[in-house]
Design a protein around this motif. Sequence first.
Motif, mmCIF file in Angstrom:
data_model
loop_
_atom_site.group_PDB
_atom_site.id
_atom_site.type_symbol
_atom_site.label_atom_id
_atom_site.label_comp_id
_atom_site.label_asym_id
_atom_site.label_seq_id
_atom_site.Cartn_x
_atom_site.Cartn_y
_atom_site.Cartn_z
ATOM 1 N N GLN A 90 27.535 -0.396 -31.014
ATOM 2 C CA GLN A 90 27.812 0.910 -31.871
ATOM 3 C C GLN A 90 26.893 1.842 -32.175
ATOM 4 N N LYS A 91 27.139 3.246 -32.090
ATOM 5 C CA LYS A 91 26.118 4.450 -31.978
ATOM 6 C C LYS A 91 26.092 4.979 -33.400
ATOM 7 N N LEU A 92 25.009 5.386 -33.802
ATOM 8 C CA LEU A 92 24.735 6.384 -34.761
ATOM 9 C C LEU A 92 24.054 7.574 -34.354
ATOM 10 N N LYS A 93 24.360 8.755 -34.908
ATOM 11 C CA LYS A 93 23.542 10.082 -34.502
ATOM 12 C C LYS A 93 22.798 10.183 -35.786
ATOM 13 N N TYR A 94 21.426 10.654 -35.419
ATOM 14 C CA TYR A 94 20.411 10.760 -36.712
ATOM 15 C C TYR A 94 19.741 12.151 -36.341
ATOM 16 N N LEU A 95 20.072 13.179 -37.148
ATOM 17 C CA LEU A 95 19.566 14.494 -36.908
ATOM 18 C C LEU A 95 18.493 14.665 -38.046
ATOM 19 N N TYR A 96 17.308 15.183 -37.512
ATOM 20 C CA TYR A 96 16.018 15.260 -38.451
ATOM 21 C C TYR A 96 15.760 16.744 -38.307
#
Length: 200
Positions: A90-96
Amino acid sequence: MKKTFKFRIELEKTSPKIWREFLVLSDTTFYGLHHIVQIVMGWENYHLYEFTMGSYRIGKQFEDDGFNGPNEIIDSKTMIIGDVLRTKGQKLKYLYDFGDYWQHTLTLEMIIDDLAIPFPVCCDGALNCPPEDVGSIPGFYDFLRIMEKPRHPEHKETKAWVNSKLVAIDERYNPNIFLLERVNYVLLNLDTYIKEWENR
């Protein structure tokens, strides 16, 4: 039952790829995961952030603006990563930083049932983090070109600027160095790191 997750995180659009691999408990909140990502990557943790996966948007909630819908942001302090991630791959996107827009991909590489860790651990990684406020991916590669050319008219000013940043090692920025030991020392004191961040 607690499990240990092994993640690989990659900073998108970097070449060669800036990446890290780390272990974290499945009962970690997304708030905790945010701070762990900040530490393993090398960011300075003073911009907004958001995790996304499918219809989930998880981050910092603000005062109610009257909008409540399927895309409403879930408070990262209330959501456990093991409640969202259950399957290897499974993949998550993380925006910073919503200005420079640093987009990361987290991939759940392993779910380990029989490993209990006392604190998050970074296993491996490659290359230094870009400095904060460098101007996203295009600005980062412009910055690297300037740093490689001592005769460039902006070299001296740029070098002085980056050497005051967290990513500088002994007051010098080297894009090719990743200090695993330094990262794990901070992770060892994660609770202190978060308290200091909350009080600043």
